[in-house]
Design an enzyme around this catalytic site. Structure first.
Site, PDB file in Angstrom:
ATOM      1  N   LYS A 123     -14.685 106.235  48.985  1.00  0.00           N
ATOM      2  CA  LYS A 123     -15.073 106.066  47.571  1.00  0.00           C
ATOM      3  C   LYS A 123     -14.241 106.953  46.654  1.00  0.00           C
ATOM      4  O   LYS A 123     -14.024 106.607  45.496  1.00  0.00           O
ATOM      5  CB  LYS A 123     -16.575 106.306  47.384  1.00  0.00           C
ATOM      6  CG  LYS A 123     -17.400 105.209  48.043  1.00  0.00           C
ATOM      7  CD  LYS A 123     -18.545 104.708  47.191  1.00  0.00           C
ATOM      8  CE  LYS A 123     -19.116 103.432  47.770  1.00  0.00           C
ATOM      9  NZ  LYS A 123     -20.528 103.239  47.510  1.00  0.00           N
ATOM     10  N   LYS A 205     -16.188  92.399  55.907  1.00  0.00           N
ATOM     11  CA  LYS A 205     -17.601  92.008  55.816  1.00  0.00           C
ATOM     12  C   LYS A 205     -17.928  91.499  54.403  1.00  0.00           C
ATOM     13  O   LYS A 205     -17.273  91.888  53.430  1.00  0.00           O
ATOM     14  CB  LYS A 205     -18.527  93.154  56.226  1.00  0.00           C
ATOM     15  CG  LYS A 205     -18.687  94.243  55.204  1.00  0.00           C
ATOM     16  CD  LYS A 205     -19.923  95.097  55.497  1.00  0.00           C
ATOM     17  CE  LYS A 205     -20.171  95.998  54.306  1.00  0.00           C
ATOM     18  NZ  LYS A 205     -21.465  96.604  54.231  1.00  0.00           N
ATOM     19  N   LYS A 208     -21.464  93.007  48.428  1.00  0.00           N
ATOM     20  CA  LYS A 208     -21.934  92.688  47.077  1.00  0.00           C
ATOM     21  C   LYS A 208     -21.006  93.232  46.000  1.00  0.00           C
ATOM     22  O   LYS A 208     -21.059  92.795  44.868  1.00  0.00           O
ATOM     23  CB  LYS A 208     -23.366  93.151  46.855  1.00  0.00           C
ATOM     24  CG  LYS A 208     -23.644  94.634  47.062  1.00  0.00           C
ATOM     25  CD  LYS A 208     -25.101  94.939  46.691  1.00  0.00           C
ATOM     26  CE  LYS A 208     -25.852  95.804  47.686  1.00  0.00           C
ATOM     27  NZ  LYS A 208     -25.351  97.167  47.898  1.00  0.00           N
TER      28      LYS A 208
HETATM   29  P1  ATP Z   1     -21.466  97.626  48.678  1.00  0.00           P
HETATM   30  O1  ATP Z   1     -20.602  96.425  48.463  1.00  0.00           O
HETATM   31  O2  ATP Z   1     -22.104  98.154  47.426  1.00  0.00           O
HETATM   32  O3  ATP Z   1     -20.855  98.663  49.564  1.00  0.00           O
HETATM   33  P2  ATP Z   1     -22.839  96.160  50.697  1.00  0.00           P
HETATM   34  O4  ATP Z   1     -23.132  94.753  50.283  1.00  0.00           O
HETATM   35  O5  ATP Z   1     -21.665  96.338  51.581  1.00  0.00           O
HETATM   36  O6  ATP Z   1     -22.729  97.096  49.454  1.00  0.00           O
HETATM   37  P3  ATP Z   1     -24.804  98.078  51.551  1.00  0.00           P
HETATM   38  O7  ATP Z   1     -25.614  98.411  50.336  1.00  0.00           O
HETATM   39  O8  ATP Z   1     -23.782  99.044  52.010  1.00  0.00           O
HETATM   40  O9  ATP Z   1     -24.163  96.626  51.364  1.00  0.00           O
HETATM   41  O10 ATP Z   1     -25.746  97.741  52.755  1.00  0.00           O
HETATM   42  C1  ATP Z   1     -27.113  97.487  52.684  1.00  0.00           C
HETATM   43  C2  ATP Z   1     -27.569  96.972  54.016  1.00  0.00           C
HETATM   44  O11 ATP Z   1     -27.071  95.656  54.226  1.00  0.00           O
HETATM   45  C3  ATP Z   1     -27.090  97.812  55.190  1.00  0.00           C
HETATM   46  O12 ATP Z   1     -28.110  97.889  56.157  1.00  0.00           O
HETATM   47  C4  ATP Z   1     -25.918  97.027  55.728  1.00  0.00           C
HETATM   48  O13 ATP Z   1     -25.724  97.233  57.114  1.00  0.00           O
HETATM   49  C5  ATP Z   1     -26.343  95.592  55.439  1.00  0.00           C
HETATM   50  N1  ATP Z   1     -25.179  94.736  55.211  1.00  0.00           N
HETATM   51  C6  ATP Z   1     -24.337  94.822  54.154  1.00  0.00           C
HETATM   52  N2  ATP Z   1     -23.375  93.874  54.238  1.00  0.00           N
HETATM   53  C7  ATP Z   1     -23.614  93.198  55.378  1.00  0.00           C
HETATM   54  C8  ATP Z   1     -22.967  92.098  56.023  1.00  0.00           C
HETATM   55  N3  ATP Z   1     -21.892  91.522  55.502  1.00  0.00           N
HETATM   56  N4  ATP Z   1     -23.470  91.639  57.187  1.00  0.00           N
HETATM   57  C9  ATP Z   1     -24.566  92.207  57.705  1.00  0.00           C
HETATM   58  N5  ATP Z   1     -25.229  93.240  57.165  1.00  0.00           N
HETATM   59  C10 ATP Z   1     -24.774  93.739  56.012  1.00  0.00           C
END
Ligand code: ATP
Ligand code: LTN
Length: 339
Positions: A123, A205, A208
């Site tokens: 970050k 992955k 969001k």
């Molecule tokens: P950001 O984009 O803000 O980093 P993110 O969408 O990657 O957010 P997080 O807020 O880091 O998501 O994760 C929240 C939860 O959702 C965590 O438990 C993470 O393991 C799960 N998660 C996030 N993205 C995925 C994905 N693509 N597949 C499965 N699980 C996910």
């Protein structure tokens, strides 16, 4: 009398704590990888879930948009089935004990430990204009989240393993110096739970915060948008729907289809035998839309009655505070603060 979290956690039911940042619209990845499990765990555990808004401001947020996102995330978690009668769901900043304990824990966290965190390094690179102190001490706040509720188990994705390990170190260090206050939490990897990949780059992955909106399905995307995003999903130059190495795009769509329909990969291969990618993508899009339809309907219901929603998040914060304030008081006493 408010309903309260059992204190201490009823011995026959282990306590779970998890949180999600309201840093954007929740995606199908969040849903299939985490939130469906959060919901299922409500039956077997004493679950405490939080919308981690304090964590979210480690990255610059636009106030009006941020307020909306926090509220929408809260309502969406209820809409996916986080039943506030079965567990606790609260907004982190409504429970001031999180920030209070985070300070005490920050004073028990070493500079070197925080500097090693890969999330901090990542970050700092992606937000080079705002490498603030909160971004650095983020893991002390995360430790406070977990330790305030004496959680036994913390369901997390692979990216949070390092933070959980540090939470354990902080808990052990505090207990060692001041006497036993905190339960040392274990990571929890649920049996079910898919990793959903980006629709535009299946090596990454689904996330969001992806700049490309076609890369993810937001839980509130209308059916026609879902179908369109699926149509544009990156696949490969073959035509056969089968799970194989090198077919990351198709593998991802098959995983998604399997999660939302309950069909296994063999059944999916048979269903689309000789039918090509176009038909398959359309079916995946429709299946996702179908799965999300009731979630979206419940979300609209919650959002259409802000008064009722406010009543729920206030009550839930009170419920969480009951436990959090006791743990904080115990920790403060041990440190030697005058009460
Ligand atoms: P950001 O984009 O803000 O980093 P993110 O969408 O990657 O957010 P997080 O807020 O880091 O998501 O994760 C929240 C939860 O959702 C965590 O438990 C993470 O393991 C799960 N998660 C996030 N993205 C995925 C994905 N693509 N597949 C499965 N699980 C996910
Ligand atoms: N850092 C986590 C969100 C989070 C969390 C927590 C997860 C905040 N506090 C406590 C588990 C336990 C994330 O970004 N996924």
């Amino acid at each position: 009398m408010q309903p309260q979290i059992n204190e201490p956690a009823a011995p026959e039911r282990k306590r779970i704590f998890s949180a999600i940042q309201p840093s954007g619209m929740l995606t199908l990845g969040n849903y299939l990888g985490a939130l469906k499990n959060w919901k299922d765990m409500l039956d077997d555990y004493d679950c405490v879930y939080s919308v981690a808004d304090l964590h979210a401001i480690t990255v610059r947020q636009e106030p009006a948009k941020f307020r909306r996102q926090v509220l929408e995330t809260f309502a969406l978690l209820m809409a996916v089935g986080i039943d506030t009668e079965k567990g606790t769901l609260f907004i982190q900043s409504s429970v001031p004990e999180h920030a209070q304990l985070a300070w005490i824990l920050a004073c028990n966290t070493q500079f070197g430990e925080l500097a090693r965190m890969t999330q901090f390094k990542d970050k700092s690179a992606s937000h080079a204009d705002n490498i603030n102190a909160g971004l650095f001490t983020y893991p002390s706040l995360q430790a406070a989240d977990i330790l305030l509720y004496n959680a036994h188990l913390v369901p997390i994705g692979a990216d949070q393993k390092q933070h959980l390990e540090l939470s354990r170190t902080i808990a052990e260090r505090f207990n060692h110096f001041y006497g036993p206050v905190f339960t040392v939490p274990e990571p929890y990897i649920p049996k079910m739970g898919a990793k959903v990949m980006s629709l535009q780059d299946p090596a990454k992955k689904m996330s969001k915060s992806d700049a490309n909106q076609n890369a993810y399905i937001a839980l509130l995307d209308p059916p026609e948008v879902i179908v369109r995003k699926l149509k544009r999903a990156v696949t490969d130059s073959e035509t056969e729907v089968r799970c194989a190495e090198g077919k990351d795009g198709i593998n991802n769509l098959m995983t998604i289809y399997s999660c939302v329909t309950g069909k296994n990969l063999k059944e999916i291969e048979a269903e689309f035998d000789g039918r090509g990618y176009g038909e398959f993508k359309a079916a995946v899009g429709e299946a996702i839309a179908e799965e999300l339809r009731p979630v979206q309907r419940r979300f609209s219901e919650y959002m259409s009655d802000k008064g009722a929603l406010e009543k729920i998040y206030r009550e839930q914060a009170e419920k969480a505070r009951y436990t959090a304030s006791r743990t904080l008081a115990k920790a403060m006493k041990k440190v030697g603060f005058i009460r």
